[in-house]
Design a protein around this motif. Sequence first.
Motif, short mmCIF file in Angstrom:
data_model
loop_
_atom_site.label_atom_id
_atom_site.label_comp_id
_atom_site.label_asym_id
_atom_site.label_seq_id
_atom_site.Cartn_x
_atom_site.Cartn_y
_atom_site.Cartn_z
N HIS A 188 -3.08 2.36 8.28
CA HIS A 188 -4.16 1.69 7.54
C HIS A 188 -4.50 0.39 8.24
N HIS A 201 -13.23 -2.14 2.11
CA HIS A 201 -11.83 -2.48 2.36
C HIS A 201 -11.41 -2.22 3.82
N HIS A 213 -7.82 -2.78 8.93
CA HIS A 213 -9.09 -3.39 8.51
C HIS A 213 -9.94 -3.60 9.77
N GLU A 221 0.82 -1.22 0.00
CA GLU A 221 0.00 0.00 0.00
C GLU A 221 0.86 1.27 0.00
ZN LIG Z 1 -5.85 -3.00 3.33
#
Ligand SMILES: [Zn+2]
Length: 217
Positions: A99, A162, A101, A80
């Motif tokens: 980042h 996402h 989830h 990413e």
């Molecule tokens: Zn991700």
Amino acid sequence: MSDTDITHYETRKAICEYGRSLLEDDLTTGTGGNLSARLDEDHIAISPSGIPYEEIDPVDVPIVDTDGNVVEGDVEPSTEVPMHLAVYRERPDVGGVVHTHSPYATTFASLGESIPASHYLIAFTGSAVPVAEYRTHATAELGEAAVDALGDEYNAALLRNHGVLTADESLGDAYDVALMVEYCARIHYQARAIGDPEILPDDEIDRLSGKLDSYGQ
Ligand SMILES: [Zn+2]
């Protein structure tokens, strides 16, 4: 060479430590999620790709230039990296990006619903957590969608179908925002499950933003 001789040792160590915190705080599972910190105008340090957080040492944390080239470290950076670089490019005020989830926030991401101000701690991120348009993971397009959603005023965005992206002055601050987003998402989910939560008005959020600067200090 001792550990502390490694360039940007403290920042790379912080990436290792916050990576382990992602697991402890249930913000991610396995090798999911990634984090980075700005080192100078042209470089960031970012978590490596595919190594379990427990096993990452500071020397494994890649240093990447603004074009995405690895300038230090033998391990591949997170896939990413284009999204992280997009945030640093568009937001000079940002020093750290996280980042995740995390499950409750990602539930709203999958619904394509922003998280409104049903709890005052949303003020850590702005008046709400907006949703970025869906783009394939690990693409420059996802980075563009994320910075579009963040604009200048938000410190967090949901990545549709996402996960979550947070950005703040430092990696530690961005990490705290990731915790707050997940907490507010959970409260909003629970409140919606048994009722119709009241949403705080924007002028109250503005008032809170000033007060929260000293939160936890
Ligand atoms: Zn991700």
